[in-house]
Design an enzyme around this catalytic site. Structure first.
Site, mmCIF file in Angstrom:
data_model
loop_
_atom_site.group_PDB
_atom_site.id
_atom_site.type_symbol
_atom_site.label_atom_id
_atom_site.label_comp_id
_atom_site.label_asym_id
_atom_site.label_seq_id
_atom_site.Cartn_x
_atom_site.Cartn_y
_atom_site.Cartn_z
ATOM 1 N N ASP A 75 -11.231 -15.323 -9.183
ATOM 2 C CA ASP A 75 -9.865 -14.863 -9.450
ATOM 3 C C ASP A 75 -9.688 -14.437 -10.909
ATOM 4 O O ASP A 75 -10.405 -14.907 -11.794
ATOM 5 C CB ASP A 75 -8.869 -15.998 -9.173
ATOM 6 C CG ASP A 75 -8.615 -16.175 -7.686
ATOM 7 O OD1 ASP A 75 -9.348 -15.603 -6.876
ATOM 8 O OD2 ASP A 75 -7.661 -16.905 -7.352
ATOM 9 N N ASP A 76 -8.718 -13.577 -11.103
ATOM 10 C CA ASP A 76 -8.122 -13.259 -12.414
ATOM 11 C C ASP A 76 -8.863 -12.206 -13.241
ATOM 12 O O ASP A 76 -8.440 -11.884 -14.347
ATOM 13 C CB ASP A 76 -7.886 -14.510 -13.283
ATOM 14 C CG ASP A 76 -6.905 -15.482 -12.649
ATOM 15 O OD1 ASP A 76 -6.358 -15.141 -11.583
ATOM 16 O OD2 ASP A 76 -6.702 -16.561 -13.209
ATOM 17 N N HIS A 125 -4.627 -9.497 -6.420
ATOM 18 C CA HIS A 125 -4.169 -10.794 -6.955
ATOM 19 C C HIS A 125 -2.934 -10.574 -7.842
ATOM 20 O O HIS A 125 -2.792 -11.243 -8.852
ATOM 21 C CB HIS A 125 -5.328 -11.446 -7.725
ATOM 22 C CG HIS A 125 -5.120 -12.892 -8.064
ATOM 23 N ND1 HIS A 125 -4.586 -13.806 -7.188
ATOM 24 C CD2 HIS A 125 -5.380 -13.598 -9.199
ATOM 25 C CE1 HIS A 125 -4.533 -14.992 -7.769
ATOM 26 N NE2 HIS A 125 -4.990 -14.901 -8.996
ATOM 27 N N HIS A 129 0.250 -11.236 -12.636
ATOM 28 C CA HIS A 129 -0.095 -12.657 -12.565
ATOM 29 C C HIS A 129 0.871 -13.459 -13.443
ATOM 30 O O HIS A 129 0.483 -14.426 -14.115
ATOM 31 C CB HIS A 129 -1.546 -12.891 -13.006
ATOM 32 C CG HIS A 129 -2.146 -14.149 -12.451
ATOM 33 N ND1 HIS A 129 -1.885 -15.393 -12.975
ATOM 34 C CD2 HIS A 129 -2.992 -14.363 -11.419
ATOM 35 C CE1 HIS A 129 -2.559 -16.305 -12.300
ATOM 36 N NE2 HIS A 129 -3.230 -15.711 -11.342
ATOM 37 N N TYR A 167 -1.720 -18.368 -8.542
ATOM 38 C CA TYR A 167 -1.623 -19.842 -8.518
ATOM 39 C C TYR A 167 -1.635 -20.410 -7.092
ATOM 40 O O TYR A 167 -1.422 -21.602 -6.899
ATOM 41 C CB TYR A 167 -0.356 -20.327 -9.251
ATOM 42 C CG TYR A 167 -0.162 -19.654 -10.581
ATOM 43 C CD1 TYR A 167 -0.961 -19.997 -11.670
ATOM 44 C CD2 TYR A 167 0.773 -18.636 -10.755
ATOM 45 C CE1 TYR A 167 -0.822 -19.360 -12.894
ATOM 46 C CE2 TYR A 167 0.925 -17.986 -11.970
ATOM 47 C CZ TYR A 167 0.127 -18.353 -13.030
ATOM 48 O OH TYR A 167 0.270 -17.716 -14.230
ATOM 49 N N HIS A 220 -13.221 -18.764 -11.320
ATOM 50 C CA HIS A 220 -12.598 -17.706 -12.126
ATOM 51 C C HIS A 220 -13.687 -16.977 -12.913
ATOM 52 O O HIS A 220 -14.595 -17.621 -13.437
ATOM 53 C CB HIS A 220 -11.564 -18.306 -13.081
ATOM 54 C CG HIS A 220 -10.359 -18.842 -12.366
ATOM 55 N ND1 HIS A 220 -10.315 -20.101 -11.817
ATOM 56 C CD2 HIS A 220 -9.169 -18.257 -12.078
ATOM 57 C CE1 HIS A 220 -9.143 -20.275 -11.227
ATOM 58 N NE2 HIS A 220 -8.427 -19.175 -11.359
HETATM 59 ZN ZN LIG Z 1 -5.015 -16.365 -10.474
#
Ligand SMILES: [Zn+2]
Length: 258
Positions: A75-76, A125, A129, A167, A220
């Protein structure tokens, strides 16, 4: 099933009954307060646990998988660390799924291209964010999803089908926005918490303990410590004869629509 809708109906029903009884016998206001607080509490837990399916149906693993197959998701990103992640995945012949943030795609489009060129999958995503994403209304969430889809689709062979909420928190507004966009929500059942700690041993032990066939791991691609943990984790999976497959293969869902 414990969903937002069922819980709402249940608590409204209970409060109506109490109100009715209150016409004949006085009920202390603390009973009303207690019930409302319990309602709020259940909502808070349901919203923060992606596997609860409270607001949105989320795919968090494949419980019927019997072979030693596991999916890793990042993620991210994309970020500068994504390149190191990609090198490791190549070294261990692993296919992963990257849930990208729109604004990071704008910063690192070449890294997103590299993810796709290496044969991995991507999903949405959100664009910002933002810490306040869970308080956004349907329209704002919808715009973020569409904007990020457009950024991703410059590189993918079709329309983006996978979404992961920031999240892992879901809300009624996110549910309504996803109903319009039609994305499938992808969760996880093995969370590393590598966003909260940099202690590699702690992160590694946490994920290794939870590894089982059909699992989805959340990591991540945004920190050096996560990259170091990844190498050890991939070694562990190899030693234990686990195959790292994409979300498509694990869940039998398409990452891209035509
Ligand atoms: Zn995230």
């Amino acid at each position: 099933m414990i969903t937002h809708k069922n819980i709402s109906i249940f608590f409204i029903f209970i409060l109506l009954i109490l109100n009715l009884i209150n016409l004949y016998v006085t009920i202390h206001f603390l009973w009303f307060l207690g019930i409302i607080l319990l309602w709020i509490g259940i909502n808070a837990v349901g919203s923060s646990l992606i596997s609860s399916n409270y607001h949105v149906k989320a795919y968090c693993n494949n419980s019927s998988e019997t072979e030693k197959k596991i999916a890793i998701t990042f993620d991210d990103g994309p970020s500068v660390y994504t390149l190191e992640v990609l090198q490791l995945l190549k070294k261990y012949n692993a296919k992963a799924t990257f849930f990208c943030i729109g604004k990071n795609i704008e910063t690192h489009p070449e890294i997103l291209k590299q993810i796709i060129d290496d044969g991995h999958l991507v999903g949405n995503h959100s664009y910002s964010h933002s810490k306040f994403f869970d308080f956004y209304n349907q329209d704002k969430i919808h715009k973020e999803i569409i904007k990020t889809d457009q950024l991703l689709e410059q590189f993918t062979p079709g329309k983006i089908n996978f979404f992961r909420p920031p999240y892992g928190v879901t809300t009624p507004s996110i549910r309504r926005a996803l109903k319009v966009t039609g994305h499938k929500t992808i969760g996880w059942n093995i969370r590393s918490l590598d966003g909260g700690t940099k202690n590699q041993e702690l992160i590694l032990n946490r994920i290794i303990k939870r590894v089982s066939p059909g699992g989805i791991v959340l990591l991540h691609d945004t920190g050096a410590h996560s990259v170091l943990v990844l190498e050890q984790f991939l070694q562990f999976l190899q030693q234990n004869n686990y195959q790292v497959v994409s979300i498509e293969e694990l869940l039998n869902l398409k990452a891209y629509a035509n």
